[in-house]
Design a protein around this motif. Structure first.
Motif, PDB file in Angstrom:
ATOM      1  N   ALA A 116     -27.283  34.385  25.571  1.00 52.65           N
ATOM      2  CA  ALA A 116     -27.270  34.584  26.647  1.00 52.65           C
ATOM      3  C   ALA A 116     -26.362  33.275  26.519  1.00 52.65           C
ATOM      4  O   ALA A 116     -26.089  32.492  26.380  1.00 52.65           O
ATOM      5  N   VAL A 117     -25.394  33.056  27.876  1.00 57.03           N
ATOM      6  CA  VAL A 117     -24.141  32.561  28.636  1.00 57.03           C
ATOM      7  C   VAL A 117     -24.807  31.815  29.627  1.00 57.03           C
ATOM      8  O   VAL A 117     -24.907  32.305  30.800  1.00 57.03           O
ATOM      9  N   ALA A 118     -25.198  30.374  29.776  1.00 54.04           N
ATOM     10  CA  ALA A 118     -25.088  29.540  30.381  1.00 54.04           C
ATOM     11  C   ALA A 118     -23.918  29.096  31.005  1.00 54.04           C
ATOM     12  O   ALA A 118     -23.389  28.490  30.914  1.00 54.04           O
ATOM     13  N   SER A 119     -24.076  29.085  32.647  1.00 52.73           N
ATOM     14  CA  SER A 119     -22.512  28.516  32.867  1.00 52.73           C
ATOM     15  C   SER A 119     -23.435  28.449  34.281  1.00 52.73           C
ATOM     16  O   SER A 119     -24.559  28.555  35.125  1.00 52.73           O
ATOM     17  N   VAL A 120     -21.953  27.686  35.494  1.00 53.05           N
ATOM     18  CA  VAL A 120     -21.883  27.248  36.698  1.00 53.05           C
ATOM     19  C   VAL A 120     -20.669  27.719  37.583  1.00 53.05           C
ATOM     20  O   VAL A 120     -19.385  28.366  37.317  1.00 53.05           O
ATOM     21  N   ARG A 121     -21.573  27.880  38.845  1.00 52.58           N
ATOM     22  CA  ARG A 121     -20.317  28.115  40.712  1.00 52.58           C
ATOM     23  C   ARG A 121     -20.637  27.616  41.050  1.00 52.58           C
ATOM     24  O   ARG A 121     -21.896  27.294  41.837  1.00 52.58           O
ATOM     25  N   GLY A 153     -26.538  27.164  39.160  1.00 48.09           N
ATOM     26  CA  GLY A 153     -26.916  27.675  37.312  1.00 48.09           C
ATOM     27  C   GLY A 153     -26.947  29.539  37.154  1.00 48.09           C
ATOM     28  O   GLY A 153     -27.362  30.208  38.509  1.00 48.09           O
ATOM     29  N   LEU A 154     -26.400  30.042  36.381  1.00 48.58           N
ATOM     30  CA  LEU A 154     -26.204  31.446  35.993  1.00 48.58           C
ATOM     31  C   LEU A 154     -26.620  31.702  34.743  1.00 48.58           C
ATOM     32  O   LEU A 154     -25.701  30.511  34.020  1.00 48.58           O
ATOM     33  N   VAL A 155     -26.839  33.235  34.142  1.00 48.14           N
ATOM     34  CA  VAL A 155     -27.507  33.262  33.108  1.00 48.14           C
ATOM     35  C   VAL A 155     -26.639  34.740  33.142  1.00 48.14           C
ATOM     36  O   VAL A 155     -27.662  35.352  33.493  1.00 48.14           O
ATOM     37  N   SER A 156     -26.204  35.339  31.766  1.00 50.81           N
ATOM     38  CA  SER A 156     -25.566  36.336  31.508  1.00 50.81           C
ATOM     39  C   SER A 156     -26.027  36.455  30.533  1.00 50.81           C
ATOM     40  O   SER A 156     -26.004  35.711  29.351  1.00 50.81           O
ATOM     41  N   LEU A 157     -27.347  37.392  30.353  1.00 54.48           N
ATOM     42  CA  LEU A 157     -27.991  37.766  29.423  1.00 54.48           C
ATOM     43  C   LEU A 157     -26.967  39.582  28.446  1.00 54.48           C
ATOM     44  O   LEU A 157     -27.181  40.672  29.908  1.00 54.48           O
ATOM     45  N   LEU A 182     -25.733  22.965  35.140  1.00 52.34           N
ATOM     46  CA  LEU A 182     -26.288  24.277  33.612  1.00 52.34           C
ATOM     47  C   LEU A 182     -27.134  23.710  33.442  1.00 52.34           C
ATOM     48  O   LEU A 182     -27.461  24.245  32.467  1.00 52.34           O
ATOM     49  N   GLU A 183     -27.717  22.495  33.008  1.00 46.51           N
ATOM     50  CA  GLU A 183     -29.248  22.121  32.995  1.00 46.51           C
ATOM     51  C   GLU A 183     -30.148  23.331  33.463  1.00 46.51           C
ATOM     52  O   GLU A 183     -30.738  23.453  31.981  1.00 46.51           O
TER      53      GLU A 183
END
Length: 73
Positions: free
Chosen positions: A13-18, A27-31, A57-58
């Protein structure tokens, strides 16, 4: 802002922000699931917008933990 990566078994899982409109952030999560044969990806969005990238991000990190916690290996 740097992405944050978490792993559990064959899942990453990669947490990121747009950035969004009006100075808001999401916040976004790529699983991703990598079982050696197929690579499956899914994108999950935090429902609420945040006022700062740090807050977004949190929220994304919390979502990533929740998603990985629900997985059965």
């Amino acid at each position: 802002m740097d992405d944050v990566t978490y792993t559990k078994g064959i899942y990453t899982a990669v947490a990121s922000v747009r950035p969004m409109n009006a100075g808001q952030y999401q916040g976004l999560v790529s699983l991703a699931r990598d079982d050696g044969e197929d690579l499956e990806n899914a994108i999950y969005e935090v429902e609420a917008a945040s006022g700062t990238p740090e807050e977004a991000l949190e929220e994304a990190k919390a979502l990533a933990h929740r998603l990985l916690g629900e997985l059965e290996l």
